[in-house]
Structures are given as C-alpha cells and as structure tokens.
Design a protein around this motif. Structure first.
Motif, short mmCIF file in Angstrom:
data_model
loop_
_atom_site.label_atom_id
_atom_site.label_comp_id
_atom_site.label_asym_id
_atom_site.label_seq_id
_atom_site.Cartn_x
_atom_site.Cartn_y
_atom_site.Cartn_z
N THR A 192 2.12 6.18 13.57
CA THR A 192 1.52 5.06 12.85
C THR A 192 2.22 3.76 13.22
N ILE A 228 0.63 0.12 14.41
CA ILE A 228 0.92 -1.17 13.76
C ILE A 228 1.40 -2.18 14.81
N PHE A 279 7.12 -1.58 7.37
CA PHE A 279 6.52 -0.24 7.41
C PHE A 279 7.60 0.82 7.47
N LYS A 319 0.85 -1.19 0.00
CA LYS A 319 0.00 0.00 0.00
C LYS A 319 0.88 1.24 0.00
O1 TXE Z 1 3.10 9.33 7.71
P1 TXE Z 1 2.13 8.18 8.16
P2 TXE Z 1 2.79 10.63 6.87
C1 TXE Z 1 7.35 11.39 9.12
C2 TXE Z 1 7.46 12.86 8.85
C3 TXE Z 1 6.05 13.25 8.52
C4 TXE Z 1 5.24 12.30 9.34
C5 TXE Z 1 3.86 12.02 8.80
O2 TXE Z 1 7.90 13.53 10.00
O3 TXE Z 1 5.76 14.56 8.92
O4 TXE Z 1 5.99 11.11 9.35
O5 TXE Z 1 3.93 11.58 7.44
C6 TXE Z 1 -0.19 4.52 6.26
N1 TXE Z 1 -2.11 1.53 9.92
N2 TXE Z 1 7.76 10.58 8.02
O6 TXE Z 1 1.47 11.25 7.19
O7 TXE Z 1 0.83 8.73 8.59
C7 TXE Z 1 -0.39 5.73 5.37
O8 TXE Z 1 -1.53 5.55 4.58
C8 TXE Z 1 -1.36 1.21 8.86
C9 TXE Z 1 8.94 9.81 8.24
O9 TXE Z 1 3.02 10.29 5.46
O10 TXE Z 1 2.88 7.33 9.13
C10 TXE Z 1 0.93 5.75 4.59
O11 TXE Z 1 0.92 4.78 3.54
N3 TXE Z 1 -0.94 2.11 7.96
C11 TXE Z 1 9.07 8.72 7.24
C12 TXE Z 1 1.95 5.29 5.64
O12 TXE Z 1 1.18 4.62 6.66
C13 TXE Z 1 -1.30 3.39 8.14
C14 TXE Z 1 8.67 9.01 5.85
C15 TXE Z 1 2.75 6.43 6.27
O13 TXE Z 1 1.84 7.37 6.81
C16 TXE Z 1 -2.10 3.78 9.23
C17 TXE Z 1 7.47 9.80 5.78
C18 TXE Z 1 -2.51 2.78 10.16
N4 TXE Z 1 -3.24 3.06 11.24
C19 TXE Z 1 7.07 10.57 6.85
N5 TXE Z 1 -2.27 5.11 9.18
C20 TXE Z 1 10.36 8.01 7.29
N6 TXE Z 1 10.52 7.09 8.21
O14 TXE Z 1 11.22 8.22 6.47
C21 TXE Z 1 -1.61 5.54 8.09
N7 TXE Z 1 -1.03 4.51 7.46
#
Ligand code: TXE
Length: 466
Positions: A223, A227, A217, A168
């Motif tokens: 999030t 998980i 993940f 996803k």
């Molecule tokens: O992340 P999310 P977002 C950090 C960065 C950013 C923040 C939020 O600081 O501001 O994370 O980014 C899916 N169960 N990083 O909103 O929400 C969602 O659909 C399972 C660091 O993008 O964690 C997406 O596909 N899955 C990071 C994925 O999780 C769920 C890179 C990430 O979303 C879910 C990006 C749930 N309950 C942002 N809820 C890094 N590690 O590099 C959402 N998702």
C-alpha cells in the motif's frame, strides 16, 4: 440517547460494516462505511477549519491538546475495553491499557514540544532564519495492530503544528479509533480532526486527494508503494512506516537467562503484531540451546486467551488474513525441516483466530518464516558462529525498521553500527519514546516520527532572509 462511546460511533445495520470480536467472533457493532463523496466532504471541512486552528498559535493549541489528553485519560478504561474487544489484545500486559496510557502520554509530549526557528546565517551582512509553518490538511491512514497509539502518533504532531487532520482507520479496527476521536472532539474545535471509516477506496482517495498536503501512513509496503504513486499527482509530502522484519543478534557475551524476558516481549508484544517487533533471532552457537530453552520456558508460563480476562497477556490474531499468514509460514517451516520448540498448531481450543507462541529452531535464511514478516506469535531462531555472517544475514532483506544486539554493551554498539535499520536497540527491542525519532530505511519507508523531527515532518519550512 447513546450512552457509551461505542453507541456514539456505531452505524445502523443497513449501512454499517459489521465488526466482530476476534477472540469470540461476536458482533461488537457496526462502523459507518464512508463513500468517496463523504471523504471529499470531510477534506473540504478540514480545509475550511485549518486557517483558524493555525491562527490560534502554539500556546493556545498546547492548552487545548493537553485538555484532549485529559479527556482520553478520563475515558481510558472504556476505550481500552472497546480496543480489547475490537483488536483482540488483552487489557493487561503491554496491550490495551498500556496503549491508552501511551496515547495520552504522546499527546502531552507533542502538545508541549516546541519547534524553534533556527538562525542559519548571521554574519553581519545576512540574517537568515529557518522557520516552520503548518502544511495544511494532513491525511492519516492507519493500521489495525496499534490502532489508537499509531492514530495518536499521526494526529498529535500534526495538530501541534496547526494542521487539521482527516484520519481513516483500518477497516479492521474503526470503532475504537472513531471512539478515541470522539473523545478528543469533546475538546477540539469543530473539524480539526475528522475520522472517516471506510474501505481501501476511501484510503486511496484520501492519499490522492488534490486538497491533501501531507499523508502519514502506517501499513504494508504494497500500500505504501501505491501511496507514493498517488503522491506524483497531488505532490503530498509523505511519512511512510511500512513495517519490517527486524533481526536480533545475540552475542556470545550475552547471559541467556538475563535477557530472556526482554527477548520474549521484544518478539511477542501485542502477540507479535507489532511493526518493530523482533521477527528473526540470530543466536551464537555457544549459547543457542540456552536461549531457546529460556524462551520456551517463558512461552509456557504466559497466558493467552480472551483479552477481557484480566489474567491474559497474549491474544488472538486480529484477523483471518493474518492468521492464515502465520499458519502458512509455520507449515512451510515444518516442511523445510525446522524444529518446532513450542506451539506449531492453531490453538483451536481458545477460538478460531488463536495461534500459540511458536518458537521455530534449527531454521535458516531463505526459509519463508525467516524471510517474510510473520506479524504474529512466531519467532524463527537461527544459529550462527561468525558475527560477520550474522550481520550479513540481518542486512540481507529489503526492509530495515528496527534491529537489536544483545550482550556486552560496547561489543553490541559496534555491531549495531553495522546494521541497516532505522533504530538499533542494545539489550532490548522495540521500545519507543515520544522524544526519540523513529522511522525506517530501505523498504520500511521514509520520514521520521516523534520528537522535534516528528514536528518537522508535519510542517513546511520557510526561510526569512533579511
Ligand atoms: O495493510 P494495508 P493490512 C503488514 C502486515 C500485514 C500486512 C497487511 O504484514 O500482513 O501489512 O495488513 C489502507 N491507498 N502490516 O491489510 O492493506 C487500509 O484501508 C491508501 C504492517 O492492514 O496496507 C488501511 O487503513 N490507503 C503494519 C491501511 O491502508 C489504503 C501494520 C493499511 O492497510 C490503500 C499493519 C490505498 N490504495 C500491517 N489500500 C505496520 N507497519 O506496522 C489500503 N489502504
């Protein structure tokens, strides 16, 4: 007839999710919006396809995955352009074309890597071997910053070991990921990789699905916690890469001019939207001003703008949520008396989601721009005079993905050993390699990716005793 990769994956206007170019706001296309029922159907198909994929054996999978890497190479330019439009990152610099190159390189390395059985006891009485089999169905949940490369990081080892995968993508960057999967599926058997684009509900269902055996993940810590909670229900094994707030420490022995380029790109690769980017820089008092000046000079010479313009190497923030975080942190730093060396205001002349490289000097621990992950084109630079203080500062947050130490190599290695981080680079920051294990400590998650350790994380061990 669809004639581009984008056409192949686009949904119709009535049901799809609109995807806009972050540089221009233009509508690029519409991503299919899966329901939880669609996700369930995808998991069932992946489950059915898994035994036959595993039964093909390692050498046949190697051959198929190498052909999938060739298919990615054959479509690399089209994928890079779509990625650039959807994610915002420029074609050039360490950005879209670089990301496509990394995808096929990673896939090739995983495809040819072997996880050999290990004889653990062989003493005449007992012969015991540790062997590895596929876990089953892997659920991969991805972010929007390096959507294709991180997708491949999740897919490649899982496929190598004989798992099937339901992936996803982030709801911000689904089109390029679905296009990549479409290219791989020109070669892979049916249902070995299934891309399902949708919202958080679909991600949550994938993570908690009773028929998913492993979740890979990359995303936010919040999030990641959810998980972990759902894994109490389905006992899915987890690899969690949850970002961080990487510190760099510049020792007095460092040469500011010599390290400035690598410091700059360590912080600002992908316009700072990188999990293991330099996000807090601690510089010794004796060379603080030289380091700040050298970084400011590079910032002034590095073009930012629309990613499809071949000149640009810095792009917009990918989404409004991230833009707001960066803007809030810079405003808060100003209110706390920090000195803005470059940038400091949205670059509205370039477009609504552009923020310039913003170097923030004379700032201290405890200010939000230091303590929170900015995930954007800003870097707080903190002055220190005692190395013990700098080490304590680097270690004081509850995350630990990466870190770096800059200066004399032996001195730097001694400091590196004191840092609480999954990887510490010496005189560089953030470089990854398909054979070098990568993963975080503390709130940055757990589990290793890449290399042989990465294969183990998508396998189940079995002891053969006798
Ligand atoms: O992340 P999310 P977002 C950090 C960065 C950013 C923040 C939020 O600081 O501001 O994370 O980014 C899916 N169960 N990083 O909103 O929400 C969602 O659909 C399972 C660091 O993008 O964690 C997406 O596909 N899955 C990071 C994925 O999780 C769920 C890179 C990430 O979303 C879910 C990006 C749930 N309950 C942002 N809820 C890094 N590690 O590099 C959402 N998702």
């Amino acid at each position: 007839m669809p004639d581009t990769l984008l056409d192949r994956v686009s949904a119709d206007a009535a049901t799809g999710r609109d995807i806009h170019d972050p540089a221009t706001g233009e509508l690029i296309g519409r991503a299919p919006e899966a329901t939880v029922d669609d996700l369930d159907a995808a998991v069932a198909r992946a489950r059915d396809a898994q035994p036959a994929w595993e039964a093909r054996g390692h050498s046949e999978r190697t051959e198929i995955l190498l052909r999938a890497a060739d298919a990615i190479d054959a479509h690399a330019e089209e994928l890079a352009r779509l990625l650039s439009r959807e994610q915002g990152k420029p074609l050039n610099g360490p950005n879209a074309r670089f990301e496509l190159g990394a995808c096929s390189a990673w896939l090739r390395t995983s495809a040819t890597l072997a996880l050999e059985p290990e004889v653990v006891v062989d003493d005449g009485d007992t012969h015991a071997e540790l062997t590895y089999k596929a876990v089953g169905v892997v659920g991969a949940i991805g972010p929007w910053n390096w959507p294709l490369m991180i997708g491949i990081w999740q897919l490649a080892p899982a496929l190598r070991m004989g798992n099937t995968v339901v992936l996803k993508p982030s709801e911000y960057t689904p089109l390029s990921v679905l296009a990549l999967i479409g290219v791989m599926n020109e070669v892979l058997p049916k249902d070995v990789v299934i891309g399902v684009s949708g919202g958080r509900d679909v991600g949550a269902r994938l993570a908690s699905h009773p028929d998913v055996d492993k979740i890979m993940f990359t995303g936010s810590t919040a999030t990641g916690r959810k998980i972990i909670e759902s894994s109490a229900g389905n006992l899915a094994r987890l690899t969690l890469e949850l970002g961080g707030n990487d510190a760099g420490i510049v020792l007095p022995s460092a040469d500011p001019q010599a390290i400035a380029q690598d410091l700059f790109w360590g912080a600002f690769i992908n316009t700072g939207q990188t999990c293991a980017a330099l996000k807090r820089l601690y510089v010794h008092d004796s060379i603080y001003d030289q380091v700040v000046d050298a970084l400011a000079e590079i910032a002034g010479q590095t073009p930012m703008g629309n990613g499809l313009d071949e000149n640009n190497v810095l792009g917009p923030l990918q989404n409004k949520q991230q833009f707001d975080i960066v803007n809030r942190l810079v405003e808060d730093a100003k209110a706390n008396g920090a000195r803005i060396v470059t940038g400091g205001q949205p670059a509205t002349d370039l477009g609504p989601l552009f923020y310039p490289i913003t170097l923030v000097a004379d700032v201290a621990d405890g200010v939000a721009i230091v303590d929170e992950e900015q995930f954007g084109p800003t870097l707080p630079i903190i002055r220190y005079s005692d190395i013990d203080e700098a080490v304590a500062s680097a270690n004081r947050l509850d995350v630990g993905l990466g870190g770096s130490v800059w200066g004399d190599r032996d001195e730097a290695r001694a400091v590196a050993a004191r840092l609480q981080a999954g990887t510490v680079w010496i005189n560089s920051h953030g470089g990854v390699h398909p054979m070098i294990p990568f993963g975080g400590v503390k709130g940055s998650g757990y589990g290793l990716e890449f290399g042989v350790e990465g294969l183990k994380s998508v396998a189940v061990p079995q002891i053969i005793n006798g």
